[in-house]
Write an enzyme that holds these catalytic residues in place. Structure first.
Site, PDB file in Angstrom:
ATOM      1  N   ASP A 189     104.783  -7.543 147.865  1.00 48.46           N
ATOM      2  CA  ASP A 189     104.539  -8.572 146.846  1.00 48.46           C
ATOM      3  C   ASP A 189     105.841  -9.185 146.326  1.00 48.46           C
ATOM      4  OD1 ASP A 189     102.818 -10.110 145.303  1.00 48.46           O
ATOM      5  OD2 ASP A 189     102.818  -8.707 143.635  1.00 48.46           O
ATOM      6  N   CYS A 191      81.489 -13.495 153.391  1.00 48.16           N
ATOM      7  CA  CYS A 191      81.028 -13.834 152.043  1.00 48.16           C
ATOM      8  C   CYS A 191      79.676 -14.538 152.080  1.00 48.16           C
ATOM      9  CB  CYS A 191      82.054 -14.732 151.336  1.00 48.16           C
ATOM     10  SG  CYS A 191      83.509 -13.848 150.727  1.00 48.16           S
ATOM     11  N   CYS A 197      77.078 -16.032 149.137  1.00 46.91           N
ATOM     12  CA  CYS A 197      77.293 -15.350 147.855  1.00 46.91           C
ATOM     13  C   CYS A 197      78.334 -16.073 147.010  1.00 46.91           C
ATOM     14  CB  CYS A 197      77.744 -13.917 148.111  1.00 46.91           C
ATOM     15  SG  CYS A 197      78.082 -12.970 146.606  1.00 46.91           S
ATOM     16  N   CYS A 233      81.308 -13.868 142.491  1.00 45.02           N
ATOM     17  CA  CYS A 233      82.636 -13.874 141.863  1.00 45.02           C
ATOM     18  C   CYS A 233      82.864 -15.155 141.075  1.00 45.02           C
ATOM     19  CB  CYS A 233      83.724 -13.679 142.919  1.00 45.02           C
ATOM     20  SG  CYS A 233      83.733 -14.900 144.262  1.00 45.02           S
ATOM     21  N   CYS A 237      93.083 -18.165 134.784  1.00 43.32           N
ATOM     22  CA  CYS A 237      92.839 -16.799 135.247  1.00 43.32           C
ATOM     23  C   CYS A 237      93.263 -15.786 134.189  1.00 43.32           C
ATOM     24  CB  CYS A 237      93.594 -16.558 136.553  1.00 43.32           C
ATOM     25  SG  CYS A 237      93.414 -14.884 137.200  1.00 43.32           S
ATOM     26  N   CYS A 296      92.658  -8.487 135.197  1.00 39.62           N
ATOM     27  CA  CYS A 296      91.204  -8.679 135.183  1.00 39.62           C
ATOM     28  C   CYS A 296      90.654  -8.259 136.537  1.00 39.62           C
ATOM     29  CB  CYS A 296      90.869 -10.144 134.904  1.00 39.62           C
ATOM     30  SG  CYS A 296      89.088 -10.495 134.877  1.00 39.62           S
ATOM     31  N   CYS A 304      81.726  -8.021 143.263  1.00 34.29           N
ATOM     32  CA  CYS A 304      81.631  -8.284 144.701  1.00 34.29           C
ATOM     33  C   CYS A 304      80.755  -7.238 145.383  1.00 34.29           C
ATOM     34  CB  CYS A 304      83.028  -8.287 145.322  1.00 34.29           C
ATOM     35  SG  CYS A 304      83.022  -8.562 147.116  1.00 34.29           S
TER      36      CYS A 304
END
Length: 356
Positions: A144, A198, A201, A204, A224, A253, A260
């Site tokens: 990251d 996915c 759906c 989310c 966000c 969060c 999911c």
């Protein structure tokens, strides 16, 4: 140098021995998903995260093209490790927890994930170096921190598909995954991306209380909760719906992952570094709002929660107290409305108004 197939087999073995559940190889190509990145930046969806706007000498966004950012790289080794724990999700709040805060699942552990994953990744890098036996080999490890959009590399390394919530999802492990990447000058055969499962759906998107998922696979960081509680410095926007939408979140969060379906049966990790510290699961809001500098350093030493800084964590806790609906916090909030930190004071005044 060993044949490419044997080098790849050595990478797979080393990743498993280091504790990674998944490993794959991606080519250094300009993936279609990266074509959207410059527009995403231009539209301001990165918020104040200026590091995402890093450019090369030609003025090109580094994260928009790994081939431009790291021209010597030929392949990307992507490793993934499960960090899920057995505690309930944020969407499974018990009545007695309604007045407590929420710290994101990934920050419950004994160690910052950067520090936990990097040594494991170094072991895989060592296996690459040993198998290659070439003085010309170049490698770089990132957790990251590099000029790369990890989830795109992970998709093309076969780790998982990119979900509508923008997270990498594996069919068996779900989305509770830390990613580590090794850039290498080796030309290795890439794996194939899995199909997007996915389907129709939109749980989310529907569940996000601040409407940060502005479309499938598209996130506006400015809305966000993870961005607001971790990256955003100073006062939060004077937006009633945004502040109210933050609910009890004080650091990060998990909602878009909690709802999911692919996380419904996600296994818990066995890695010691990611086991939850009890005091960080549903922490007391008044404790966080009034935490001293020394206690903050002691409690969150080695924790990713440090990224929010003490001022940000206190601000977030005060906002969460206002959202709790619990008038027991009024005395603390009225006192904090006169806090020497102007942002905390303003947030407390807002919370008092919310509760009265």
């Amino acid at each position: 140098m060993l044949p490419a197939a044997e080098i790849k087999a050595a990478i797979t073995r080393a990743a498993a021995e280091a504790g990674f559940e998944l490993v794959g190889i991606a080519a250094v190509d300009d993936a279609p998903e990266l074509e959207y990145f410059p527009r995403w930046i231009a539209e301001g969806h990165a918020g104040e995260m200026k590091y995402l706007e890093a450019r090369d000498e030609q003025g090109r966004l580094k994260r928009a093209s790994l081939a431009h950012a790291v021209p010597w790289a030929r392949s990307v080794v992507v490793c993934a490790i499960n960090y899920n724990t057995a505690q309930p999700y944020s969407t499974q709040v018990r009545p007695e927890e309604a007045g407590r805060g929420w710290i994101s699942r990934y920050a419950w552990g004994q160690q910052d994930y950067h520090d936990a994953v990097l040594p494991r990744l170094r072991r895989v890098e060592a296996a690459v170096t040993s198998a290659c036996r070439s003085d010309d080999l170049i490698t770089r490890c990132y957790v990251d921190t590099g000029p790369i959009v990890e989830r795109v590399a992970a998709k093309y390394a076969g780790i998982g598909w990119i979900g509508k919530n923008t997270c990498i999802i594996d069919q068996k492990l779900g989305s509770w995954l830390f990613l580590g990447v090794i850039l290498t000058s080796l030309d290795l055969a890439p794996d194939l991306p899995p199909p997007d499962r996915c389907g129709t759906c939109t749980r989310c998107i529907d569940a996000c209380p601040t409407d940060a998922l502005i479309a499938p696979y598209q996130l506006d960081s400015n809305k966000c909760i993870a961005y607001l509680t971790i990256e955003k410095r100073g006062a939060l926007p004077q937006d009633e719906e945004l502040r109210s939408g933050m609910g009890r979140h004080v650091f990060g969060c998990d909602i878009c992952q909690d709802v999911c379906p692919w996380n419904r049966k996600a296994p818990a990790t066995s890695a010691a570094e990611f086991q939850a510290r009890e005091e960080l699961v549903n922490p007391a809001l008044d404790w966080l709002a009034e935490i001293s500098a020394e206690e903050f350093r002691r409690t969150f030493r080695g924790s990713p929660v440090r990224r929010a800084k003490r001022a940000g964590l206190r601000r977030n806790a005060v906002i969460a107290m206002g959202n709790s609906g619990d008038r027991k916090f009024l005395a603390v909030l009225e006192r904090l409305a006169g806090d020497e930190d102007e942002v905390v004071a303003e947030s407390a005044a807002w919370a008092v108004r919310k509760l009265t």
